[in-house]
Design a protein around this motif. Structure first.
Motif, PDB file in Angstrom:
ATOM      1  N   VAL A 260      -2.502  -1.097 -17.781  1.00 25.68           N
ATOM      2  CA  VAL A 260      -1.254  -0.979 -17.033  1.00 25.68           C
ATOM      3  C   VAL A 260      -1.461  -0.127 -15.783  1.00 25.68           C
ATOM      4  N   VAL A 261      -2.193   0.969 -15.904  1.00 27.60           N
ATOM      5  CA  VAL A 261      -2.430   1.842 -14.755  1.00 27.60           C
ATOM      6  C   VAL A 261      -3.229   1.118 -13.678  1.00 27.60           C
ATOM      7  N   GLU A 262      -4.198   0.313 -14.084  1.00 19.92           N
ATOM      8  CA  GLU A 262      -4.989  -0.433 -13.101  1.00 19.92           C
ATOM      9  C   GLU A 262      -4.115  -1.401 -12.309  1.00 19.92           C
ATOM     10  N   VAL A 263      -3.177  -2.039 -12.991  1.00 23.10           N
ATOM     11  CA  VAL A 263      -2.267  -2.945 -12.296  1.00 23.10           C
ATOM     12  C   VAL A 263      -1.293  -2.152 -11.428  1.00 23.10           C
ATOM     13  N   ARG A 264      -0.810  -1.028 -11.959  1.00 23.27           N
ATOM     14  CA  ARG A 264       0.057  -0.167 -11.156  1.00 23.27           C
ATOM     15  C   ARG A 264      -0.634   0.235  -9.864  1.00 23.27           C
ATOM     16  N   ARG A 265      -1.898   0.593  -9.956  1.00 19.01           N
ATOM     17  CA  ARG A 265      -2.616   1.045  -8.764  1.00 19.01           C
ATOM     18  C   ARG A 265      -2.692  -0.066  -7.720  1.00 19.01           C
ATOM     19  N   SER A 266      -2.965  -1.290  -8.159  1.00 19.14           N
ATOM     20  CA  SER A 266      -3.070  -2.388  -7.201  1.00 19.14           C
ATOM     21  C   SER A 266      -1.743  -2.637  -6.485  1.00 19.14           C
ATOM     22  N   LEU A 267      -0.634  -2.500  -7.201  1.00 20.69           N
ATOM     23  CA  LEU A 267       0.676  -2.737  -6.601  1.00 20.69           C
ATOM     24  C   LEU A 267       1.190  -1.517  -5.833  1.00 20.69           C
ATOM     25  N   GLU A 268       1.027  -0.335  -6.400  1.00 18.11           N
ATOM     26  CA  GLU A 268       1.626   0.853  -5.793  1.00 18.11           C
ATOM     27  C   GLU A 268       0.877   1.323  -4.556  1.00 18.11           C
ATOM     28  N   VAL A 269      -0.425   1.090  -4.504  1.00 19.53           N
ATOM     29  CA  VAL A 269      -1.168   1.443  -3.291  1.00 19.53           C
ATOM     30  C   VAL A 269      -0.663   0.601  -2.127  1.00 19.53           C
ATOM     31  N   GLU A 270      -0.526  -0.706  -2.350  1.00 16.87           N
ATOM     32  CA  GLU A 270      -0.048  -1.571  -1.273  1.00 16.87           C
ATOM     33  C   GLU A 270       1.409  -1.273  -0.944  1.00 16.87           C
ATOM     34  N   ALA A 271       2.219  -0.973  -1.952  1.00 20.23           N
ATOM     35  CA  ALA A 271       3.616  -0.632  -1.706  1.00 20.23           C
ATOM     36  C   ALA A 271       3.718   0.613  -0.833  1.00 20.23           C
ATOM     37  N   ALA A 272       2.909   1.624  -1.124  1.00 22.66           N
ATOM     38  CA  ALA A 272       2.934   2.855  -0.332  1.00 22.66           C
ATOM     39  C   ALA A 272       2.474   2.590   1.103  1.00 22.66           C
ATOM     40  N   ARG A 273       1.441   1.773   1.240  1.00 22.61           N
ATOM     41  CA  ARG A 273       0.934   1.457   2.582  1.00 22.61           C
ATOM     42  C   ARG A 273       2.012   0.761   3.414  1.00 22.61           C
ATOM     43  N   LEU A 274       2.641  -0.242   2.829  1.00 23.57           N
ATOM     44  CA  LEU A 274       3.677  -0.976   3.559  1.00 23.57           C
ATOM     45  C   LEU A 274       4.920  -0.124   3.789  1.00 23.57           C
ATOM     46  N   ALA A 275       5.279   0.686   2.794  1.00 23.35           N
ATOM     47  CA  ALA A 275       6.459   1.538   2.926  1.00 23.35           C
ATOM     48  C   ALA A 275       6.287   2.534   4.069  1.00 23.35           C
TER      49      ALA A 275
END
Length: 220
Positions: free
Chosen positions: A92-107
């Protein structure tokens, strides 16, 4: 038979649209069969079959003697939830990292003044929950902050994927709070992330996400 099937499909589509639009929020009871039949302009048998179809899809749940309730607003959420019900926290953390890193970058790139004000409010709510030591509030405010960042990214596909994983992410957040990786307090753990997004500092926002999720991955 073709006409009957068409009526059922149309009723299913209409009910699904009302559910996904939030007209009947998760946890609320939908109207009884007679009211739905009047609303949709179809017979009660058609309503019954349409409701049953959405029960099978996981959007609705029947409660004996009580009625039918909204269980989820997304079939994707239900499907993914079934697939990852027994997932390891590391996965779950590995998937979170893939989504949350990109979310933070775009945000950090796309945030508005209104977005930043909302993120600051959520940051403060998160800090307040930590100060109280209220685990349930800690989990919910942490999740709301991450979800707000995903919304700020303004990528509907990313947001849909993130929302479909909310149950797993919430469970992972709770797991991490209950089993911290160190003795350090995490009450201000996301302050720098919010500050980076507010400042439009993309590299720093990405680094903040990678840092806190890498700590979670380090637990093994």
């Amino acid at each position: 038979m073709i006409r009957r099937t068409g009526l059922i499909d149309g009723a299913v589509d209409t009910l699904r649209e009302r559910i996904t639009a939030g007209e009947w929020p998760v946890g609320t009871r939908i109207p009884p069969e007679p009211a739905l039949a009047a609303l949709l302009g179809v017979g009660r048998n058609t309503v019954r079959e349409a409701v049953q179809s959405l029960v099978h899809a996981g959007l609705l749940a029947r409660r004996q003697g009580s009625g039918t309730y909204v269980l989820s607003t997304s079939e994707l959420t239900v499907t993914i939830g079934r697939q990852i019900a027994d997932a390891h926290q590391r996965d779950v953390v590995e998937v979170r990292r893939s989504l949350e890193v990109e979310a933070a970058r775009l945000a950090a790139h796309r945030r508005t003044a209104t977005d930043v004000a909302q993120l600051l409010q959520m940051r403060d709510a998160r800090a307040h929950a930590h100060a109280l030591g209220d685990l349930d509030a800690m989990v919910s405010t942490d999740l709301e902050l991450h979800l707000a960042i995903a919304r700020t990214a303004r990528n509907p596909v990313l947001l849909s994927l993130y929302e479909s994983l909310l149950d797993a992410i919430s469970a992972n957040i709770r797991f991490n709070f209950e089993r911290p990786v160190s003795n350090e307090s995490d009450d201000t753990g996301h302050d720098d992330l919010v500050a980076a997004i507010g400042a439009g500092d993309v590299p720093r926002a990405v680094a903040e996400v990678e840092t806190y999720l890498s700590r979670q991955l380090a637990r093994g």
